[in-house]
Design a protein around this motif. Structure first.
Motif, PDB file in Angstrom:
ATOM      1  N   MET A  33       0.856  -1.197   0.000  1.00  0.00           N
ATOM      2  CA  MET A  33       0.000   0.000   0.000  1.00  0.00           C
ATOM      3  C   MET A  33       0.890   1.244   0.000  1.00  0.00           C
ATOM      4  N   ASP A  34       1.334   1.651  -1.165  1.00  0.00           N
ATOM      5  CA  ASP A  34       2.321   2.725  -1.247  1.00  0.00           C
ATOM      6  C   ASP A  34       1.717   3.996  -1.860  1.00  0.00           C
ATOM      7  N   GLY A  35       2.322   5.140  -1.517  1.00  0.00           N
ATOM      8  CA  GLY A  35       1.924   6.399  -2.137  1.00  0.00           C
ATOM      9  C   GLY A  35       1.109   7.324  -1.245  1.00  0.00           C
ATOM     10  N   ASN A  36       0.975   6.974   0.030  1.00  0.00           N
ATOM     11  CA  ASN A  36       0.214   7.842   0.939  1.00  0.00           C
ATOM     12  C   ASN A  36       0.843   9.229   1.043  1.00  0.00           C
ATOM     13  N   GLY A  37       2.177   9.270   1.156  1.00  0.00           N
ATOM     14  CA  GLY A  37       2.890  10.540   1.313  1.00  0.00           C
ATOM     15  C   GLY A  37       2.715  11.426   0.094  1.00  0.00           C
ATOM     16  N   ARG A  38       2.855  10.828  -1.091  1.00  0.00           N
ATOM     17  CA  ARG A  38       2.717  11.631  -2.319  1.00  0.00           C
ATOM     18  C   ARG A  38       1.268  12.086  -2.523  1.00  0.00           C
ATOM     19  N   TRP A  39       0.329  11.249  -2.120  1.00  0.00           N
ATOM     20  CA  TRP A  39      -1.097  11.626  -2.184  1.00  0.00           C
ATOM     21  C   TRP A  39      -1.315  12.891  -1.346  1.00  0.00           C
ATOM     22  N   ARG A  84      12.986   4.167   9.885  1.00  0.00           N
ATOM     23  CA  ARG A  84      13.927   5.232   9.505  1.00  0.00           C
ATOM     24  C   ARG A  84      13.227   6.569   9.275  1.00  0.00           C
ATOM     25  N   ARG A  85      11.937   6.584   9.248  1.00  0.00           N
ATOM     26  CA  ARG A  85      11.207   7.828   8.982  1.00  0.00           C
ATOM     27  C   ARG A  85      11.215   8.731  10.214  1.00  0.00           C
ATOM     28  N   PRO A  86      10.902  10.029  10.024  1.00  0.00           N
ATOM     29  CA  PRO A  86      10.872  10.942  11.179  1.00  0.00           C
ATOM     30  C   PRO A  86       9.936  10.416  12.269  1.00  0.00           C
TER      31      PRO A  86
END
Ligand code: IPE
Ligand code: IPE
Ligand code: MG
Length: 252
Positions: A33-39, A84-86
Motif C-alpha cells: 500500500m504505497d503512495g500515501n505521502g505523495r497523495w 527510519r522515517r521521522p
C-alpha cells in the motif's frame, strides 16, 4: 466447511496450474500500500493525512476482495525499514493503526474476517501490540476472509527469524527443504500469494514476502493507495486472470 488453505490446495492441484490463463480469481492477494505521502503532498497536506486517508480505503477493498472470491488478503502496513522515517510520522502511523483496529474490529468480526499479523512485535508500541493480539484472538475462528497484516514486517528479518527458530529446534540439515523453510516463516500454513499489487508506480519489492513471492504475479499501478478503490482492484484481478502461470513448466 472448506478452509481457505484447503481451497488453495485444490486450486493448484493437477492440470489447473498449467492452463494458459488462470481465468479464476487469485486465492491470495498481497498489497504493498504505497503512495500515501505523495497523495498528501499533492494536496499540500502533511504526510500523516495521507496515511489516514489510506486507512479509509480498507472497508471497500475488503468488501471487493470477498466479492471477487479472494480468500486471503495480506496488507503491507509498515516495514522493518519504515522506522527510519521521522519520529512524528512513525508515531502518527502507529496511532492511526491503533484507531483503525478500534474502529473496524466489530465490523470485521461480523463479516467473518480472520485477522492475523506477520512481522516482529518488538518495536511496536505496547498499546498497539495489545490491540493486535486481541483482534487476532477474537477473530481466529472466522473463515470468510483472512486479513493478514504485515506490520514491522521485513522479508529478510522473517528469514533470519526462521533460521534462528530452525537452529533452536535442533533441525538436522538433512531434514531441511523448501517446505521446512516455508513452515518456519511468519506465513506458516498460508499459501504463497498469487497476486502482489503495488500502488504508486514503484517496481520494487521493498522487502515484502521475498521468499513467498517466487512465483507470484506482480501488478503495479500508478494510482496512490488512498485512491485505490474497488475498480482498481478489479483491474488488477482481470490482469491476473490473463496471466499464463507456468511455474517453470510449459503451457499445454
Ligand atoms: C506507504 O506510503 C505507507 C507506508 C510506508 C507506511 P508512503 O508513506 O511510503 O508514501 P510515499 O511513498 O512517500 O508516497
Ligand atoms: C513499502 O513502501 C512499505 C509499505 C508500503 C508498508 P516504502 O515506501 O517504505 O518503500 P520504499 O522505501 O519506497 O522502497
Ligand atoms: Mg512509499
Amino acid at each position: 466447511m472448506t478452509t481457505p488453505v484447503a481451497a488453495y490446495d485444490q486450486s493448484v492441484s493437477g492440470d489447473r496450474a498449467m492452463t494458459a490463463s488462470n481465468e479464476r480469481s487469485p486465492n491470495h492477494v498481497a498489497i504493498i500500500m504505497d503512495g500515501n505521502g505523495r497523495w498528501a503532498r499533492k494536496r499540500n497536506l502533511p504526510r500523516v493525512a495521507g496515511h489516514q486517508a489510506g486507512t479509509n480505503n480498507l472497508r471497500r477493498i475488503l468488501r471487493a476482495c470477498v466479492d471477487q472470491g479472494v480468500k486471503i488478503l495480506t496488507l503491507y502496513a509498515f516495514s522493518t525499514e519504515n522506522w527510519r522515517r521521522p519520529e512524528d510520522e512513525v508515531n502518527g502511523i502507529m496511532r492511526i493503526l491503533e484507531t483503525v483496529i478500534e474502529r473496524e474490529l466489530d465490523e470485521l468480526h461480523r463479516n467473518g474476517v480472520q485477522v492475523r499479523h506477520i512481522g516482529r512485535m518488538d518495536r511496536v508500541p505496547v498499546g498497539l501490540q495489545e490491540k493486535i493480539r486481541f483482534a487476532v484472538e477474537r477473530t481466529r475462528l472466522n473463515e470468510r476472509l483472512i486479513l493478514n497484516v504485515a506490520l514491522n514486517y521485513g522479508g529478510r528479518a522473517e528469514i533470519v527469524d526462521a533460521v534462528k527458530a530452525m537452529l533452536a529446534a535442533g533441525l538436522h540439515p538433512d531434514f531441511i527443504d523448501e517446505d521446512t523453510i516455508s513452515r518456519y516463516l511468519y506465513t506458516c500454513g498460508l499459501p504463497d500469494p498469487d497476486l502482489i499489487i503495488r500502488t504508486s508506480g514503484e517496481y520494487r519489492t521493498s522487502n515484502f514476502l521475498i521468499w513467498q513471492s517466487a512465483y507470484s504475479e506482480y501488478y503495479v499501478t500508478d494510482v496512490y493507495w488512498p485512491d485505490f478503490d474497488e475498480n482498481e482492484l478489479k483491474k488488477a484481478i482481470e490482469y491476473f486472470k490473463k496471466r499464463d502461470r507456468r511455474f517453470g513448466g510449459v503451457t499445454r
